[in-house]
Design a protein around this motif. Structure first.
Motif, PDB file in Angstrom:
ATOM      1  N   LEU A   1       1.207  -1.454   0.008  1.00  0.00           N
ATOM      2  CA  LEU A   1       0.111  -0.130  -0.192  1.00  0.00           C
ATOM      3  C   LEU A   1       0.581   1.525   0.123  1.00  0.00           C
ATOM      4  CD1 LEU A   1      -3.104  -1.086   2.512  1.00  0.00           C
ATOM      5  CD2 LEU A   1      -3.165  -0.322   0.295  1.00  0.00           C
ATOM      6  N   CYS A   2       1.990   1.167   0.903  1.00  0.00           N
ATOM      7  CA  CYS A   2       3.233   1.937   0.875  1.00  0.00           C
ATOM      8  C   CYS A   2       3.551   2.244   0.130  1.00  0.00           C
ATOM      9  CB  CYS A   2       3.458   2.214   1.969  1.00  0.00           C
ATOM     10  SG  CYS A   2       2.850   2.739   4.044  1.00  0.00           S
ATOM     11  N   THR A   3       4.312   1.705  -1.127  1.00  0.00           N
ATOM     12  CA  THR A   3       4.754   1.846  -2.380  1.00  0.00           C
ATOM     13  C   THR A   3       3.408   2.013  -3.462  1.00  0.00           C
ATOM     14  OG1 THR A   3       5.796  -0.056  -2.029  1.00  0.00           O
ATOM     15  CG2 THR A   3       6.038   0.616  -3.646  1.00  0.00           C
ATOM     16  N   ALA A   4       2.506   1.964  -3.298  1.00  0.00           N
ATOM     17  CA  ALA A   4       1.315   1.718  -4.711  1.00  0.00           C
ATOM     18  C   ALA A   4       0.163   2.738  -4.884  1.00  0.00           C
ATOM     19  CB  ALA A   4       1.128   0.670  -5.546  1.00  0.00           C
ATOM     20  N   ALA A   5       0.701   3.239  -4.035  1.00  0.00           N
ATOM     21  CA  ALA A   5      -0.629   4.466  -3.156  1.00  0.00           C
ATOM     22  C   ALA A   5      -0.228   5.213  -2.126  1.00  0.00           C
ATOM     23  CB  ALA A   5      -1.965   3.639  -2.530  1.00  0.00           C
ATOM     24  N   GLU A   6      -1.376   6.455  -1.905  1.00  0.00           N
ATOM     25  CA  GLU A   6      -0.533   7.400  -1.131  1.00  0.00           C
ATOM     26  C   GLU A   6      -2.227   7.519   0.061  1.00  0.00           C
ATOM     27  OE1 GLU A   6       0.278  10.882  -2.747  1.00  0.00           O
ATOM     28  OE2 GLU A   6       2.804   9.795  -3.368  1.00  0.00           O
ATOM     29  N   PRO A   7      -2.425   6.965   0.468  1.00  0.00           N
ATOM     30  CA  PRO A   7      -3.333   6.647   1.508  1.00  0.00           C
ATOM     31  C   PRO A   7      -3.264   8.018   2.880  1.00  0.00           C
ATOM     32  CG  PRO A   7      -1.998   4.877   1.945  1.00  0.00           C
ATOM     33  CD  PRO A   7      -2.191   5.505   0.545  1.00  0.00           C
ATOM     34  N   ALA A   8      -4.127   8.368   3.398  1.00  0.00           N
ATOM     35  CA  ALA A   8      -4.182   9.850   4.411  1.00  0.00           C
ATOM     36  C   ALA A   8      -3.644   8.495   5.674  1.00  0.00           C
ATOM     37  CB  ALA A   8      -5.440  10.006   4.774  1.00  0.00           C
ATOM     38  N   SER A   9      -3.814   7.865   6.213  1.00  0.00           N
ATOM     39  CA  SER A   9      -3.519   6.835   6.686  1.00  0.00           C
ATOM     40  C   SER A   9      -3.587   5.485   6.463  1.00  0.00           C
ATOM     41  CB  SER A   9      -4.310   6.735   8.392  1.00  0.00           C
ATOM     42  OG  SER A   9      -5.245   6.411   8.260  1.00  0.00           O
ATOM     43  N   VAL A  10      -2.626   4.621   7.381  1.00  0.00           N
ATOM     44  CA  VAL A  10      -3.431   2.650   7.424  1.00  0.00           C
ATOM     45  C   VAL A  10      -3.255   1.936   8.608  1.00  0.00           C
ATOM     46  CG1 VAL A  10      -2.022   0.663   6.400  1.00  0.00           C
ATOM     47  CG2 VAL A  10      -1.753   2.424   5.123  1.00  0.00           C
ATOM     48  N   ASN A  11      -4.619   1.135   8.710  1.00  0.00           N
ATOM     49  CA  ASN A  11      -4.754   0.944  10.213  1.00  0.00           C
ATOM     50  C   ASN A  11      -4.904  -0.462   9.569  1.00  0.00           C
ATOM     51  OD1 ASN A  11      -5.884   3.629  10.933  1.00  0.00           O
ATOM     52  ND2 ASN A  11      -6.630   3.658   9.328  1.00  0.00           N
ATOM     53  N   VAL A  12      -5.138  -1.241  11.038  1.00  0.00           N
ATOM     54  CA  VAL A  12      -5.114  -3.450  10.414  1.00  0.00           C
ATOM     55  C   VAL A  12      -6.707  -3.469  11.759  1.00  0.00           C
ATOM     56  CG1 VAL A  12      -4.201  -4.820  11.408  1.00  0.00           C
ATOM     57  CG2 VAL A  12      -2.844  -3.464   9.909  1.00  0.00           C
ATOM     58  N   LEU A  13      -7.204  -4.231  11.368  1.00  0.00           N
ATOM     59  CA  LEU A  13      -8.539  -4.870  12.162  1.00  0.00           C
ATOM     60  C   LEU A  13      -8.563  -6.083  11.799  1.00  0.00           C
ATOM     61  CD1 LEU A  13     -11.130  -2.137  10.991  1.00  0.00           C
ATOM     62  CD2 LEU A  13     -10.183  -2.361  13.265  1.00  0.00           C
ATOM     63  N   THR A  14      -8.397  -6.841  12.537  1.00  0.00           N
ATOM     64  CA  THR A  14      -8.049  -8.436  12.925  1.00  0.00           C
ATOM     65  C   THR A  14      -9.766  -8.963  13.856  1.00  0.00           C
ATOM     66  OG1 THR A  14      -7.131  -8.994  14.319  1.00  0.00           O
ATOM     67  CG2 THR A  14      -6.199  -8.309  11.946  1.00  0.00           C
ATOM     68  N   ILE A  15      -9.639 -10.268  13.424  1.00  0.00           N
ATOM     69  CA  ILE A  15     -10.812 -10.486  14.436  1.00  0.00           C
ATOM     70  C   ILE A  15      -9.837 -11.734  15.485  1.00  0.00           C
ATOM     71  CG2 ILE A  15     -12.435 -12.882  15.252  1.00  0.00           C
ATOM     72  CD1 ILE A  15     -13.959  -9.907  13.580  1.00  0.00           C
ATOM     73  N   GLY A  16      -9.024 -12.650  15.557  1.00  0.00           N
ATOM     74  CA  GLY A  16      -8.094 -12.318  16.563  1.00  0.00           C
ATOM     75  C   GLY A  16      -6.388 -12.756  16.358  1.00  0.00           C
ATOM     76  N   VAL A  17      -6.365 -12.552  17.391  1.00  0.00           N
ATOM     77  CA  VAL A  17      -4.623 -12.151  17.588  1.00  0.00           C
ATOM     78  C   VAL A  17      -4.286 -13.555  18.567  1.00  0.00           C
ATOM     79  CG1 VAL A  17      -2.659 -10.382  18.775  1.00  0.00           C
ATOM     80  CG2 VAL A  17      -5.336  -9.570  17.533  1.00  0.00           C
ATOM     81  N   THR A  18      -2.636 -13.652  17.777  1.00  0.00           N
ATOM     82  CA  THR A  18      -2.726 -14.663  19.028  1.00  0.00           C
ATOM     83  C   THR A  18      -1.517 -13.708  19.547  1.00  0.00           C
ATOM     84  OG1 THR A  18      -0.394 -14.613  17.402  1.00  0.00           O
ATOM     85  CG2 THR A  18      -2.322 -16.199  17.142  1.00  0.00           C
ATOM     86  N   LYS A  19      -0.948 -14.343  21.100  1.00  0.00           N
ATOM     87  CA  LYS A  19      -0.592 -13.939  21.784  1.00  0.00           C
ATOM     88  C   LYS A  19       1.111 -14.873  21.717  1.00  0.00           C
ATOM     89  CE  LYS A  19      -2.189 -12.318  25.850  1.00  0.00           C
ATOM     90  NZ  LYS A  19      -2.197 -11.900  26.666  1.00  0.00           N
ATOM     91  N   MET A  20       2.299 -13.360  21.880  1.00  0.00           N
ATOM     92  CA  MET A  20       2.979 -13.517  21.171  1.00  0.00           C
ATOM     93  C   MET A  20       3.542 -14.575  22.656  1.00  0.00           C
ATOM     94  SD  MET A  20       3.541 -13.083  18.101  1.00  0.00           S
ATOM     95  CE  MET A  20       5.819 -12.520  17.703  1.00  0.00           C
ATOM     96  N   ARG A  21       5.169 -15.913  21.796  1.00  0.00           N
ATOM     97  CA  ARG A  21       5.817 -16.807  23.160  1.00  0.00           C
ATOM     98  C   ARG A  21       6.835 -16.157  23.720  1.00  0.00           C
ATOM     99  NH1 ARG A  21       6.214 -20.686  18.588  1.00  0.00           N
ATOM    100  NH2 ARG A  21       3.796 -21.491  18.226  1.00  0.00           N
TER     101      ARG A  21
END
Ligand code: ZN
Length: 238
Positions: free
Chosen positions: A218-238
């Protein structure tokens, strides 16, 4: 006439619920009419992450810092042996696109209730490569994004594309996972995203390598005002 149809619809639904009772996917108890997927008790016990309130959180750390990503959020912690994790797997593997959509609606409503409606212009589901899409018949991340968009009042875009397949990520280290997916994702019609607040949507974030490759594209091919992330699950890091 419309009211008549509504009443008939409600009666038909009530009859269906009686013949095929809808049950909570977590504890198995019968759902009330206004409950979806989970009963009220299981919703209350959901191991929520609260990451949307933390400026520099575990998702930012997994993708190498907070320079590239603004809001990074996931609904609940994913423990593989937990019944909540089964919901994420059901959305993906059990030919149940409606599970992904409903998970998106439920999470989207919570985000909207906490003031996040209007924060994103377009949601971009992580795409499946065409072979996998043909085999599965739907993209679970797209279903989740549709549910989220419904509650958050934004669009769903198809600008992220899978340029190639990648082999399974299971049993790989973080670095190996990133090397495995690097260059997998691209962007089409990047000009459409100029100046927009975009959010990448995935079912689960583990090492963050998939998200990182999407952010890079996205940052290479577009110029969005902001990039955000939404997910349902998040694993715990070991
Ligand atoms: Zn329950």
């Amino acid at each position: 006439m419309g009211r008549c149809r509504d009443i008939i619809g409600m009666l038909a639904k009530g009859t269906l619920d009686w013949v095929f009772p809808r049950t909570c996917r977590v504890c198995g108890q019968t759902l009330m009419a206004d409950e979806r997927l989970m009963c009220l008790g299981c919703m209350a016990d959901l191991p929520r992450t609260g990451l949307h309130h933390i400026d520099f959180n575990t998702i930012h750390q997994r993708v190498g810092g907070s320079q590239l990503i603004d809001i990074a959020a996931g609904w609940f912690y994913y423990y593989s042996d937990s019944p909540y994790a089964a919901l994420v797997r059901e959305a993906k593997y059990n030919d149940r696109p409606s599970t992904g959509y409903t998970l998106g609606r439920l999470y989207g409503k919570e985000l909207a209730d906490e003031g996040f409606a209007g924060r994103f212009d377009v949601l971009l589901p992580v795409p499946l490569y065409r072979n996998k899409l043909l085999k599965r018949g739907y993209n679970q991340s797209e279903e989740i994004a549709r549910g989220l968009a419904e509650e958050l009042g934004c669009d769903v875009g198809d600008n992220l594309t899978a340029l190639r397949a990648h082999s399974t990520q299971t049993r790989r280290s973080s670095f190996e996972r990133y090397e495995n997916v690097r260059g997998t994702y691209g962007v089409c019609h990047g000009d459409e995203l100029a100046g927009l607040n975009v959010a990448i949507v995935d079912d689960i974030v583990t090492t963050g390598s998939t998200i990182l490759d999407c952010v890079t594209a996205l940052c290479t091919a577009a110029e969005p005002a902001s990039v955000n992330v939404l997910t349902i699950g998040v694993t715990k890091m070991r």
